[in-house]
Design a protein around this motif. Structure first.
Motif, PDB file in Angstrom:
ATOM      1  N   ILE A   1      -1.889  -1.835  -8.098  1.00 27.41           N
ATOM      2  CA  ILE A   1      -1.923  -1.175  -9.430  1.00 27.41           C
ATOM      3  C   ILE A   1      -0.655  -2.244 -10.415  1.00 27.41           C
ATOM      4  N   ASP A   2      -1.056  -2.514 -11.326  1.00 27.89           N
ATOM      5  CA  ASP A   2      -0.598  -3.363 -12.144  1.00 27.89           C
ATOM      6  C   ASP A   2       0.873  -2.524 -12.794  1.00 27.89           C
ATOM      7  N   GLU A   3       1.804  -3.558 -13.553  1.00 30.77           N
ATOM      8  CA  GLU A   3       3.041  -3.032 -14.075  1.00 30.77           C
ATOM      9  C   GLU A   3       2.759  -1.674 -15.117  1.00 30.77           C
ATOM     10  N   ARG A   4       1.411  -1.762 -15.635  1.00 31.41           N
ATOM     11  CA  ARG A   4       1.387  -0.882 -16.673  1.00 31.41           C
ATOM     12  C   ARG A   4       0.447   0.406 -16.153  1.00 31.41           C
ATOM     13  N   GLY A   5       0.488   0.392 -14.801  1.00 25.54           N
ATOM     14  CA  GLY A   5      -0.392   1.597 -14.305  1.00 25.54           C
ATOM     15  C   GLY A   5      -1.697   1.417 -14.315  1.00 25.54           C
ATOM     16  N   ARG A   6      -2.385   0.212 -14.259  1.00 21.58           N
ATOM     17  CA  ARG A   6      -3.726  -0.056 -14.275  1.00 21.58           C
ATOM     18  C   ARG A   6      -4.119  -0.356 -12.963  1.00 21.58           C
ATOM     19  N   SER A   7      -5.106   0.019 -12.593  1.00 19.08           N
ATOM     20  CA  SER A   7      -5.779  -0.377 -11.381  1.00 19.08           C
ATOM     21  C   SER A   7      -6.406  -1.761 -11.214  1.00 19.08           C
ATOM     22  N   LEU A   8      -6.059  -2.354 -10.140  1.00 11.10           N
ATOM     23  CA  LEU A   8      -6.493  -3.954 -10.061  1.00 11.10           C
ATOM     24  C   LEU A   8      -7.410  -4.039  -8.671  1.00 11.10           C
ATOM     25  N   ALA A   9      -7.773  -2.851  -8.022  1.00 10.76           N
ATOM     26  CA  ALA A   9      -8.354  -2.624  -6.819  1.00 10.76           C
ATOM     27  C   ALA A   9      -9.772  -3.433  -6.940  1.00 10.76           C
ATOM     28  N   THR A  10     -10.333  -4.024  -6.031  1.00 12.39           N
ATOM     29  CA  THR A  10     -11.619  -4.455  -6.100  1.00 12.39           C
ATOM     30  C   THR A  10     -12.275  -4.227  -4.723  1.00 12.39           C
ATOM     31  N   ASP A  11     -11.446  -3.607  -3.704  1.00 15.25           N
ATOM     32  CA  ASP A  11     -11.940  -3.159  -2.232  1.00 15.25           C
ATOM     33  C   ASP A  11     -10.785  -2.437  -1.756  1.00 15.25           C
ATOM     34  N   VAL A  12     -10.914  -2.081  -0.657  1.00 12.98           N
ATOM     35  CA  VAL A  12      -9.898  -1.077   0.030  1.00 12.98           C
ATOM     36  C   VAL A  12      -9.472  -1.918   1.539  1.00 12.98           C
ATOM     37  N   PRO A  13      -8.508  -2.586   1.447  1.00 11.41           N
ATOM     38  CA  PRO A  13      -8.384  -3.112   2.706  1.00 11.41           C
ATOM     39  C   PRO A  13      -7.870  -2.104   4.024  1.00 11.41           C
ATOM     40  N   ALA A  14      -8.588  -2.382   5.011  1.00 16.01           N
ATOM     41  CA  ALA A  14      -8.233  -1.704   6.284  1.00 16.01           C
ATOM     42  C   ALA A  14      -6.915  -1.631   6.721  1.00 16.01           C
ATOM     43  N   SER A  15      -6.047  -2.923   6.461  1.00 17.20           N
ATOM     44  CA  SER A  15      -4.655  -2.933   7.001  1.00 17.20           C
ATOM     45  C   SER A  15      -3.808  -1.874   6.546  1.00 17.20           C
ATOM     46  N   ILE A  16      -3.941  -1.355   5.368  1.00 16.39           N
ATOM     47  CA  ILE A  16      -3.225  -0.502   4.801  1.00 16.39           C
ATOM     48  C   ILE A  16      -3.376   1.070   5.658  1.00 16.39           C
ATOM     49  N   PHE A  17      -4.510   1.290   6.311  1.00 16.86           N
ATOM     50  CA  PHE A  17      -4.668   2.429   6.665  1.00 16.86           C
ATOM     51  C   PHE A  17      -3.542   3.012   7.731  1.00 16.86           C
ATOM     52  N   TYR A  18      -2.901   2.091   8.534  1.00 20.90           N
ATOM     53  CA  TYR A  18      -2.165   2.759   9.475  1.00 20.90           C
ATOM     54  C   TYR A  18      -0.648   2.832   8.745  1.00 20.90           C
ATOM     55  N   HIS A  19      -0.391   2.156   7.511  1.00 14.50           N
ATOM     56  CA  HIS A  19       0.901   2.824   6.755  1.00 14.50           C
ATOM     57  C   HIS A  19       0.678   4.285   6.196  1.00 14.50           C
ATOM     58  N   LEU A  20      -0.408   4.506   5.916  1.00 20.45           N
ATOM     59  CA  LEU A  20      -0.919   5.961   5.008  1.00 20.45           C
ATOM     60  C   LEU A  20      -0.630   6.996   6.329  1.00 20.45           C
ATOM     61  N   VAL A  21      -1.680   6.645   7.270  1.00 21.81           N
ATOM     62  CA  VAL A  21      -1.723   7.347   8.437  1.00 21.81           C
ATOM     63  C   VAL A  21      -0.106   7.829   8.849  1.00 21.81           C
ATOM     64  N   CYS A  22       0.566   6.877   9.269  1.00 25.33           N
ATOM     65  CA  CYS A  22       1.785   6.978   9.974  1.00 25.33           C
ATOM     66  C   CYS A  22       2.657   7.825   9.129  1.00 25.33           C
ATOM     67  N   ALA A  23       2.702   7.327   7.687  1.00 26.70           N
ATOM     68  CA  ALA A  23       3.643   8.175   6.706  1.00 26.70           C
ATOM     69  C   ALA A  23       3.240   9.527   6.445  1.00 26.70           C
ATOM     70  N   LEU A  24       1.950   9.776   6.455  1.00 27.34           N
ATOM     71  CA  LEU A  24       1.562  11.197   6.023  1.00 27.34           C
ATOM     72  C   LEU A  24       1.511  12.215   7.399  1.00 27.34           C
ATOM     73  N   THR A  25       1.342  11.541   8.439  1.00 24.99           N
ATOM     74  CA  THR A  25       1.649  12.413   9.690  1.00 24.99           C
ATOM     75  C   THR A  25       3.203  12.655   9.904  1.00 24.99           C
ATOM     76  N   GLN A  26       4.154  11.760   9.744  1.00 16.69           N
ATOM     77  CA  GLN A  26       5.393  12.063   9.559  1.00 16.69           C
ATOM     78  C   GLN A  26       5.657  13.181   8.706  1.00 16.69           C
ATOM     79  N   TYR A  27       5.179  13.001   7.402  1.00 18.14           N
ATOM     80  CA  TYR A  27       5.515  13.977   6.346  1.00 18.14           C
ATOM     81  C   TYR A  27       5.195  15.446   7.023  1.00 18.14           C
ATOM     82  N   LEU A  28       3.857  15.592   7.454  1.00 19.77           N
ATOM     83  CA  LEU A  28       3.528  16.755   8.114  1.00 19.77           C
ATOM     84  C   LEU A  28       4.408  17.129   9.181  1.00 19.77           C
ATOM     85  N   ASP A  29       4.862  16.335  10.036  1.00 19.32           N
ATOM     86  CA  ASP A  29       5.578  16.719  10.982  1.00 19.32           C
ATOM     87  C   ASP A  29       7.205  17.190  10.494  1.00 19.32           C
TER      88      ASP A  29
END
Length: 746
Positions: A711-739
């Protein structure tokens, strides 16, 4: 005995014609636009005002608005009704089909009244008189609509053309779309056109028959979702995968424009759909100059204008016939006569990736711990894990896809070892958290690909593989090895039979080929050349702590302690409370900009790891370092417009990379959770706010199960794809939140 009428309120839509006040997360039905409660609450009270007859009241609303809905329902007697929550919007045809199904299943072939939630009707007695006037026609099997006699050539409403009148109702000739001004004037002169209120009365069986005749696919798909729904005291919830399969269409197109023998009742009540700033000027409390002034406003010599501020002071001089609406993050100005065209602004904003159309700033909102649990749990276990455990898996060549398109299709990119390892780790974490998907198979699938295709002759791991599994880059990289070790530790804890052996072999390679001979950390690659970075060491610390958790062997804790020593002596700057990224061979900051480069996301990651190590080693003073890292990242590393972490800032707090990626926001959640449990101030509201920002900017705007990574500095999406390398960040953070919020769950 007066006949039962089962009432349904449709609370969907965005209300974009009232932007910037009305937005996707807070549409107009939840706003108090005329001073006596939200539009939704007023609609419910109007339905409760029927003088005689049983009137169960149901509400069809978006599941994401459940908290707002429950707030408006508090204290209201719905006579046995309640909310029905849609997991995703499928337009009004699905809502009417759902209302019909609920009525048939609970009340049989009763009369059904369907009303919008966001219309201003200030005469409830006359409203019910009009409804009762249409009851006989509805009982006979006709679909009944309600029309308002036009008072001016309105271009913002749809129209109903009527023919013969009989018994207080008219036969409908046709429905017509919102006209241009000349056409609207001709309708007014013709005398047989009425404004369409969007209110419907029908016998449940008659509407079912109409769906079966004209839209059986919508009926059958809605019926499948309804039959699979679950209920609790808070309402009825449809499964996302079934509800999303319903074809999206409006009730007007799907049924009303095709059905025959429709009846119209001339409405005997005052009605305004409050669909424009002009309409709010018409119904609002006006001053002597005809202005409607709301909020912190100073208006001098203004006439017939709607001027509203929902935040800072708004001042205006000499304005006439204009609408000025200001919120904390957006301002809209237009002649009142043009205010219908605000949709053009909304469309332009959406095309350019701006998110102000979707989200309402809520910096001052008091948030209860665990408020995001339902959304987080649903996204993890019903949306993203099912997607990445299927579409993200390369069943042909092995391993996992490096990225998915925004349509969830695999992208044929080279496969990095670190990404494959992180997918293994993520599925192991999900398994430990209770995910009932095929975690064991996915863990084995990933490890088999890594071990079968990605080993070097010396027992290390290659950096990159081609899509087909052939080696693309055989470099033995410390960062990749840290990710492999992390994955193998969690795979071992999940019961994988090969993980322990592979982990021991990796440690042997690490000691022999990647450890600095001077015992000052680890080399970037087995070649030993180039600058040094703190980041691979951070990930090695993470891996060592995971292996200590998996085995209890203190040797792993000693390995971690050596990384901590480097942090204390070289990585952390005690004056600026920042963490360096780039160093020379002697661990001195690199020359130029790189030497000043710091990353807020890494500050958050280090903060979590320092708290983890402190808890395992007893070095309690490390929590002070963690707080300093977190504080400096919050103070200097955030984009003030979005609240998201920048990619990089200098040690002096100047932005160097203004792109906000998704992973630092996930790491901010982990850091706040870790610090909240370390004896300092209560950070639970901060945790909720961090989760909220992650969903607001990165997850909710994305297609199902995906995320907007950049996301750029003005809040606009710059995404062209979804990198799998981010998946573990999200899964780990959100499971910790649930815990961390388990005890707070309802």
């Amino acid at each position: 005995m007066t006949e039962r009428i089962v009432s349904f309120v449709m609370s969907g839509g965005v209300g974009s014609r009232l932007w910037p006040l009305s937005r996707e997360d807070n549409p107009k039905q939840f706003h108090d636009l005329s001073g006596d409660g939200s539009m939704l609450a007023k609609t419910l009270r109007r339905l409760m005002a029927r003088q005689e007859g049983e009137t169960p009241i149901f509400l069809i609303a978006a599941e994401r608005h459940a908290n707002r809905v429950h707030a408006d329902l508090a204290g209201l007697d719905l006579a046995g009704g309640g909310p029905l929550f849609e997991p995703t919007g499928r337009n009004t045809a699905a809502a009417v089909a759902l209302a019909t199904l609920r009525t048939l299943s609970e009340f049989g072939d009763s009369l059904v009244l369907v009303v919008p939630s966001d219309h201003e009707i200030s005469t409830p007695r006359q409203f019910w008189q009009s409804v009762e006037a249409g009851a006989e026609a509805a009982r006979s099997g006709r679909l009944v609509v309600f029309g308002i006699k036009p008072t001016q050539p309105e271009t913002g409403y749809g129209y109903i053309e009527v023919a013969a009148e009989g018994g207080g109702t008219f036969d409908v000739s046709r429905f017509v779309e919102k006209p241009d001004l000349a056409t609207a004037q001709s309708y007014l002169q013709a005398g047989n056109f009425y404004w369409n209120t969007g209110i419907f009365l029908f016998r449940a069986g008659a509407m079912r028959d109409a769906f079966m005749a004209f839209q059986p696919d919508i009926w059958q798909a809605t019926e499948a979702a309804y039959k699979a729904a679950t209920s609790d005291l808070s309402g009825l919830y449809m499964p996302l995968e079934l509800y999303a399969a319903i074809p999206s269409n409006s009730i007007d197109y799907a049924i009303m424009e095709r059905a025959k023998d429709i009846a119209m009742v001339p409405a005997g009540f005052r009605w305004n759909d409050l669909g424009s700033w002009q309409s709010l000027l018409d119904v609002g409390p006006a001053d002597d100059q005809g202005n409607v002034i709301i909020g912190d406003v100073v208006a001098i010599d203004c006439e017939n204008s709607y001027i509203r501020s929902d935040g800072r002071l708004l001042s205006a001089i000499g304005m006439k016939d204009v609408a000025i609406v200001s919120t904390s993050d957006a301002t809209f100005v237009a002649p009142v006569s043009h205010s219908q065209h605000v949709k053009k602004i909304v469309e332009q904003l959406e095309k350019s990736g701006r998110l102000e159309t979707r989200f309402t700033p809520a910096q001052d909102r008091v948030i209860e711990s665990g408020a995001w649990r339902r959304r987080v749990h649903h996204w993890l276990f019903q949306e993203t894990l099912p997607l990445w455990s299927t579409s993200g898996v390369d069943e042909r060549h092995g391993g996992f896809h490096e990225a998915l398109g925004l349509d969830a299709s695999p992208l044929m990119k080279p496969k990095r070892m670190r990404t494959t390892a992180r997918q293994v780790y993520a599925f192991a974490v999900a398994r430990a958290r209770g995910w009932d998907g095929p975690a064991d198979r996915l863990i084995s699938h990933g490890i088999a690909f890594m071990a079968g295709k990605g080993r070097t002759d010396r027992g290390g791991w290659v950096r990159t593989l081609n899509v087909d599994g052939s080696v693309a880059d055989a470099t033995e990289d410390a960062y990749d090895h840290s990710c492999v070790l992390l994955a193998l530790a969690h795979a071992h804890m999940s019961g994988n039979a090969d993980a322990l052996r592979l982990g021991e072999e990796t440690f042997a390679f690490l000691d022999a080929h990647l450890e600095d001979s001077r015992m000052t950390g680890f080399l970037e690659t087995s070649g030993g050349e180039g600058e040094r970075r703190s980041n691979p060491h951070m990930h090695l610390l993470e891996a060592f702590l995971a292996w200590y958790q998996a085995t209890g062997e203190r040797a792993h804790l000693r390995r971690a302690a050596r990384i901590i020593d480097l942090f204390r002596s070289h990585f952390f700057d005690s004056e600026s409370w920042t963490l360096g990224e780039y160093f020379d061979a002697e661990w001195k900051p690199s020359a130029g900009e790189k030497g000043s480069w710091t990353e807020p996301g890494h500050h958050f990651e280090w903060a979590s790891l320092l708290i983890d190590f402190a808890g395992r080693s007893g070095q309690a003073e490390l929590s002070g370092f963690a707080r300093k890292l977190y504080a400096s990242a919050i103070a200097n590393g955030l984009n003030r417009a979005t609240g998201l972490a920048y990619g990089a800032v200098s040690r002096q707090g100047l932005p160097l990379d203004q792109i906000s990626r998704s992973w630092p926001q996930a790491e901010a959640i982990k850091a706040a959770i870790a610090l909240d449990g370390s004896g300092g101030p209560d950070l639970k509201p901060e945790v909720e706010a961090r989760v909220g920002r992650l969903f607001r900017w990165h997850i909710d705007p994305a297609p199902l199960g995906l995320w907007i990574d950049r996301i750029d500095e003005r809040g606009r999406s710059l995404a062209t794809d979804v990198p799998a390398s981010i998946f573990y960040h999200l899964v780990c953070a959100l499971t910790q939140y649930l815990d961390s919020t388990t005890e707070k769950a309802a």
